[in-house]
Design a protein around this motif. Structure first.
Motif, PDB file in Angstrom:
ATOM      1  N   SER A 174      11.710  25.358  -6.964  1.00  0.00           N
ATOM      2  CA  SER A 174      10.909  26.111  -5.994  1.00  0.00           C
ATOM      3  C   SER A 174       9.415  26.045  -6.291  1.00  0.00           C
ATOM      4  O   SER A 174       8.594  26.268  -5.405  1.00  0.00           O
ATOM      5  N   LYS A 175       9.035  25.721  -7.545  1.00  0.00           N
ATOM      6  CA  LYS A 175       7.630  25.674  -7.924  1.00  0.00           C
ATOM      7  C   LYS A 175       7.064  24.256  -7.985  1.00  0.00           C
ATOM      8  O   LYS A 175       5.863  24.090  -8.130  1.00  0.00           O
ATOM      9  N   VAL A 176       7.950  23.253  -7.891  1.00  0.00           N
ATOM     10  CA  VAL A 176       7.496  21.875  -8.078  1.00  0.00           C
ATOM     11  C   VAL A 176       6.507  21.472  -6.992  1.00  0.00           C
ATOM     12  O   VAL A 176       5.378  21.050  -7.260  1.00  0.00           O
ATOM     13  N   MET A 177       6.907  21.585  -5.714  1.00  0.00           N
ATOM     14  CA  MET A 177       6.037  21.136  -4.630  1.00  0.00           C
ATOM     15  C   MET A 177       4.774  21.970  -4.540  1.00  0.00           C
ATOM     16  O   MET A 177       3.694  21.452  -4.243  1.00  0.00           O
ATOM     17  N   LYS A 178       4.898  23.268  -4.791  1.00  0.00           N
ATOM     18  CA  LYS A 178       3.725  24.127  -4.726  1.00  0.00           C
ATOM     19  C   LYS A 178       2.695  23.718  -5.752  1.00  0.00           C
ATOM     20  O   LYS A 178       1.486  23.685  -5.459  1.00  0.00           O
ATOM     21  N   ASN A 179       3.127  23.412  -6.978  1.00  0.00           N
ATOM     22  CA  ASN A 179       2.188  22.997  -8.013  1.00  0.00           C
ATOM     23  C   ASN A 179       1.667  21.586  -7.778  1.00  0.00           C
ATOM     24  O   ASN A 179       0.507  21.296  -8.090  1.00  0.00           O
ATOM     25  N   LEU A 180       2.496  20.707  -7.253  1.00  0.00           N
ATOM     26  CA  LEU A 180       2.029  19.349  -6.970  1.00  0.00           C
ATOM     27  C   LEU A 180       0.941  19.346  -5.914  1.00  0.00           C
ATOM     28  O   LEU A 180       0.048  18.493  -5.926  1.00  0.00           O
ATOM     29  N   ALA A 181       0.993  20.304  -4.986  1.00  0.00           N
ATOM     30  CA  ALA A 181      -0.003  20.377  -3.915  1.00  0.00           C
ATOM     31  C   ALA A 181      -1.169  21.284  -4.282  1.00  0.00           C
ATOM     32  O   ALA A 181      -1.940  21.670  -3.409  1.00  0.00           O
ATOM     33  N   GLY A 182      -1.333  21.593  -5.570  1.00  0.00           N
ATOM     34  CA  GLY A 182      -2.382  22.507  -5.981  1.00  0.00           C
ATOM     35  C   GLY A 182      -3.740  21.877  -6.171  1.00  0.00           C
ATOM     36  O   GLY A 182      -4.687  22.564  -6.561  1.00  0.00           O
ATOM     37  N   GLY A 183      -3.903  20.610  -5.902  1.00  0.00           N
ATOM     38  CA  GLY A 183      -5.197  19.935  -6.063  1.00  0.00           C
ATOM     39  C   GLY A 183      -5.294  18.766  -5.099  1.00  0.00           C
ATOM     40  O   GLY A 183      -4.580  18.685  -4.093  1.00  0.00           O
ATOM     41  N   VAL A 184      -6.174  17.827  -5.405  1.00  0.00           N
ATOM     42  CA  VAL A 184      -6.330  16.631  -4.586  1.00  0.00           C
ATOM     43  C   VAL A 184      -5.179  15.682  -4.899  1.00  0.00           C
ATOM     44  O   VAL A 184      -4.950  15.350  -6.068  1.00  0.00           O
ATOM     45  N   PRO A 185      -4.416  15.227  -3.910  1.00  0.00           N
ATOM     46  CA  PRO A 185      -3.292  14.316  -4.173  1.00  0.00           C
ATOM     47  C   PRO A 185      -3.755  13.050  -4.883  1.00  0.00           C
ATOM     48  O   PRO A 185      -4.864  12.557  -4.662  1.00  0.00           O
ATOM     49  N   ALA A 186      -2.881  12.536  -5.732  1.00  0.00           N
ATOM     50  CA  ALA A 186      -3.221  11.351  -6.524  1.00  0.00           C
ATOM     51  C   ALA A 186      -1.993  10.478  -6.685  1.00  0.00           C
ATOM     52  O   ALA A 186      -0.868  10.980  -6.801  1.00  0.00           O
ATOM     53  N   ILE A 187      -2.217   9.176  -6.700  1.00  0.00           N
ATOM     54  CA  ILE A 187      -1.146   8.220  -6.939  1.00  0.00           C
ATOM     55  C   ILE A 187      -1.726   6.967  -7.562  1.00  0.00           C
ATOM     56  O   ILE A 187      -2.809   6.520  -7.188  1.00  0.00           O
ATOM     57  N   THR A 188      -1.032   6.429  -8.545  1.00  0.00           N
ATOM     58  CA  THR A 188      -1.348   5.122  -9.126  1.00  0.00           C
ATOM     59  C   THR A 188      -0.050   4.348  -9.300  1.00  0.00           C
ATOM     60  O   THR A 188       1.021   4.945  -9.435  1.00  0.00           O
ATOM     61  N   VAL A 189      -0.154   3.026  -9.309  1.00  0.00           N
ATOM     62  CA  VAL A 189       1.008   2.154  -9.447  1.00  0.00           C
ATOM     63  C   VAL A 189       0.683   1.083 -10.468  1.00  0.00           C
ATOM     64  O   VAL A 189      -0.396   0.481 -10.426  1.00  0.00           O
ATOM     65  N   ASP A 190       1.605   0.843 -11.382  1.00  0.00           N
ATOM     66  CA  ASP A 190       1.395  -0.146 -12.429  1.00  0.00           C
ATOM     67  C   ASP A 190       2.726  -0.829 -12.721  1.00  0.00           C
ATOM     68  O   ASP A 190       3.799  -0.346 -12.327  1.00  0.00           O
ATOM     69  N   THR A 191       2.677  -1.943 -13.428  1.00  0.00           N
ATOM     70  CA  THR A 191       3.880  -2.645 -13.828  1.00  0.00           C
ATOM     71  C   THR A 191       3.648  -3.335 -15.161  1.00  0.00           C
ATOM     72  O   THR A 191       2.532  -3.791 -15.453  1.00  0.00           O
TER      73      THR A 191
ATOM     74  N   LEU B  24       0.858  -1.185   0.000  1.00  0.00           N
ATOM     75  CA  LEU B  24       0.000   0.000   0.000  1.00  0.00           C
ATOM     76  C   LEU B  24       0.897   1.239   0.000  1.00  0.00           C
ATOM     77  O   LEU B  24       1.655   1.472   0.942  1.00  0.00           O
ATOM     78  N   PHE B  25       0.800   2.034  -1.070  1.00  0.00           N
ATOM     79  CA  PHE B  25       1.580   3.254  -1.208  1.00  0.00           C
ATOM     80  C   PHE B  25       0.716   4.439  -0.765  1.00  0.00           C
ATOM     81  O   PHE B  25      -0.423   4.571  -1.205  1.00  0.00           O
ATOM     82  N   ARG B  26       1.300   5.308   0.072  1.00  0.00           N
ATOM     83  CA  ARG B  26       0.595   6.522   0.477  1.00  0.00           C
ATOM     84  C   ARG B  26       1.498   7.736   0.254  1.00  0.00           C
ATOM     85  O   ARG B  26       2.654   7.744   0.691  1.00  0.00           O
ATOM     86  N   VAL B  27       0.961   8.744  -0.420  1.00  0.00           N
ATOM     87  CA  VAL B  27       1.702   9.963  -0.699  1.00  0.00           C
ATOM     88  C   VAL B  27       1.050  11.117   0.051  1.00  0.00           C
ATOM     89  O   VAL B  27      -0.175  11.219   0.110  1.00  0.00           O
ATOM     90  N   ASN B  28       1.902  11.961   0.645  1.00  0.00           N
ATOM     91  CA  ASN B  28       1.455  13.137   1.377  1.00  0.00           C
ATOM     92  C   ASN B  28       2.078  14.361   0.709  1.00  0.00           C
ATOM     93  O   ASN B  28       3.311  14.504   0.668  1.00  0.00           O
ATOM     94  N   LEU B  29       1.225  15.251   0.177  1.00  0.00           N
ATOM     95  CA  LEU B  29       1.687  16.419  -0.567  1.00  0.00           C
ATOM     96  C   LEU B  29       1.302  17.685   0.185  1.00  0.00           C
ATOM     97  O   LEU B  29       0.132  17.938   0.443  1.00  0.00           O
ATOM     98  N   GLU B  30       2.315  18.474   0.529  1.00  0.00           N
ATOM     99  CA  GLU B  30       2.124  19.813   1.081  1.00  0.00           C
ATOM    100  C   GLU B  30       2.912  20.793   0.216  1.00  0.00           C
ATOM    101  O   GLU B  30       3.748  20.390  -0.603  1.00  0.00           O
ATOM    102  N   LYS B  31       2.650  22.077   0.397  1.00  0.00           N
ATOM    103  CA  LYS B  31       3.352  23.079  -0.402  1.00  0.00           C
ATOM    104  C   LYS B  31       4.846  23.116  -0.110  1.00  0.00           C
ATOM    105  O   LYS B  31       5.626  23.598  -0.941  1.00  0.00           O
ATOM    106  N   ASP B  32       5.254  22.614   1.045  1.00  0.00           N
ATOM    107  CA  ASP B  32       6.663  22.622   1.404  1.00  0.00           C
ATOM    108  C   ASP B  32       7.180  21.252   1.808  1.00  0.00           C
ATOM    109  O   ASP B  32       8.257  21.125   2.391  1.00  0.00           O
TER     110      ASP B  32
END
Length: 529
Positions: free
Chosen positions: A337-354, A276-284
């Motif tokens: 400097s803009k990567v984390m801010k933009n990544l946290a600009g919506g609802v966090p999302a993650i998918t995993v495939d192989t 089970l993968f869990r990602v936590n995204l904040e602006k910083d």
């Protein structure tokens, strides 16, 4: 000299595109007004395509080499569009499950396409034995069964499953949820629920749903992320896992460590096999944790903060749908400097495939849903064309043509009415609560080793197939209105309707693929109705 250089550049671009994909099939299907599109493949390589149009169920069966084996246009018995819930691939057929509601009665209506001959079969409707007060949550199908999920006022889960002897007959079991606390909003968990199919398209739109259903044999796992619970503080939000065991009829409720959310959702999860993968995204802050699903113990963790480079990225950070003046809606965010801010600009999302046994492909980012524009916020100075009127005179029936007038000349009752608004031509206005665009997707992809979950070096990692599909789609002159992506063994198929050529094309993407000439248009068989 300039022409020579341009020719060499064009040849290089064409060669790169040819190695990236090949055409699997090109079908002459009448899809100019299709309202639904579903595609699935079996292990032998047969592909079944379904779409609904003009009161007809349309099916097409393709062989593993892209030939059209059969095609059907079946008149549907009722005026309303079938509510397609899920699909299954059995030993004999492709099965499509639809739900029909007539008053208080609900019916399961399966359709089947023979995997070898393409013959169509409509099975007997099965009335679902429902108790009073049940609310429908959703339906889904896996490799072995088809399920329908309902909930009651006591928060119990009512699960219906087809029997091993008859795919149209449903068995019923009730699962108690006494150990799972209720959410502050009564139906918050059920409103955002999605079934994670093994062939699901891997992007941030599908991964941003915070309620996901997974099927593992006779167990159904429902995982909820970041919902505010009754009796708990806002900083006690967590990942909840509710397991329904069909054989024992018991439920099991578990949670991961809590995460404090500041304003809105800041974390999400995805179950891949037994991890089970869990990602936590904040602006910083960025944090990715992998848990053993059986014990819920962490096995791997990545954490980055501030302007620190996210070292697990295998691709740049892409952003799609963010339109601005003098800029393209497809952008690459390069500044750290803009990567984390933009990544946290919506609802966090993650998918995993192989696509092989040695690596995993993670899509991590966020999805910002399009704004809902209220009709009261529209420009009332826009021009609206009034309807033509017919008047009976002494010379007979005469038409008084409509005219263009400002919107404030027409009462809002007419423009906002579902009935009267169809008589007005309002090309510059938007309906009530309609989305203003596709939303904003911000994401990157990471290639990790399947055993140790460490980043695969760039020189060893092959290009991510989803990136190939997206680059191909961006190269089209116009984004298709109808499209579908599905797994085809260890490959990906991207199907889209070419409106200009009136052709449904399926393009195949594979790692290390060599171009092959294929003329599927000449391989079609006559239409079977």
């Amino acid at each position: 000299m300039r022409k020579l250089l341009l020719s060499l550049l064009l040849m290089g671009a064409l060669a790169t595109a040819a190695q990236a994909q090949q055409e699997f099939a090109a079908l002459n299907l009448p899809m100019n007004r299709a309202e639904d599109l579903v595609s699935l493949a079996d292990k032998q390589g047969n592909v079944c395509i379904y779409f609904y149009q003009k009161g007809e169920l349309n099916f097409a069966l393709l062989s593993p080499d892209g030939k059209q084996l059969a095609r059907h246009a079946i008149p549907y018995r009722y005026a309303q569009e079938p509510q397609l819930l899920g699909t299954r691939v059995t030993d004999e057929a492709f099965i499509f499950y639809s739900r029909y509601v007539n008053g208080r009665r609900e019916y399961l209506r399966p359709f089947a396409i023979d995997r070898q001959t393409g013959a169509f079969r409509s099975m007997q409707d099965e009335q679902i034995d429902l108790e009073r007060g049940l609310d429908f949550v959703g339906g889904f199908g896996d490799a072995d069964h088809f399920y329908m999920l309902y909930t009651d006022k006591d928060n119990n889960m009512h699960l219906y499953r087809d029997s091993d002897q008859d795919v149209a007959h449903l068995e019923h079991k009730v699962f108690s949820n006494k150990n799972m606390p209720r959410s502050r909003d009564r139906y918050a968990r059920q409103a955002d629920m999605i079934y994670v199919h093994p062939d699901m398209e891997q992007n941030v739109f599908t991964g941003h749903h915070r309620s996901k259903i997974y099927s593992r044999g006779d167990k159904i796992h429902m995982i909820f992320d970041g919902f505010y619970l009754k009796g708990k503080d806002s900083d006690e939000t967590t990942t909840e896992i509710l397991t329904l065991d069909w054989n024992s009829g018991q439920t099991n409720y578990r949670t991961l460590p809590a995460i404090a959310q500041r304003k809105g959702p800041s974390f999400n999860s995805f179950l891949h096999q037994n991890t089970l993968f869990r990602v936590n995204l904040e602006k910083d802050r960025f944090k990715l944790t992998a848990y053993d699903f059986a014990t819920l113990q962490p096995v791997k963790e990545y954490s980055f903060s501030g302007e620190e480079e996210i070292a697990i990225k295998s691709t740049p950070v892409y952003q799609r749908g963010a339109k601005a003046l003098f800029s393209d809606e497809h952008q690459v965010i390069e500044k750290t400097s803009k990567v984390m801010k933009n990544l946290a600009g919506g609802v966090p999302a993650i998918t995993v495939d192989t696509f092989n046994d040695s690596t995993l492909q993670l899509t991590i980012g966020s999805y910002n849903a399009p704004e809902q524009r209220n009709s009261r916020q529209q420009d009332m100075n826009r021009l609206v064309h009034t309807p033509d009127r017919y008047v009976m005179t002494s010379r007979g029936l005469m038409m008084i043509p409509g005219r263009w007038v400002p919107a404030y000349y027409i009462p809002n009752y007419y423009l906002n009415s579902p009935y009267y608004s169809r008589y007005f031509y309002d090309p510059y206005g938007r309906g009530y609560n309609l989305p203003t665009g596709p939303g904003i997707s911000t994401y990157f992809r990471s290639v990790l080793s399947a055993d140790k979950l460490t980043k695969v070096p760039a020189q060893q990692a092959q290009q991510v197939l989803q990136d190939k599909v997206e680059h191909f789609e961006q190269g089209l002159k116009q984004e298709p209105e109808l499209k579908t992506v599905y797994r085809y063994g260890d490959k990906l198929h991207y199907g889209y309707y070419d409106r200009k050529a009136r052709t449904f094309r399926i393009v195949e993407f594979a790692q290390g693929q060599q171009p092959q000439e294929r003329n599927a248009a000449k391989q079609q068989t006559p239409e079977h109705r």
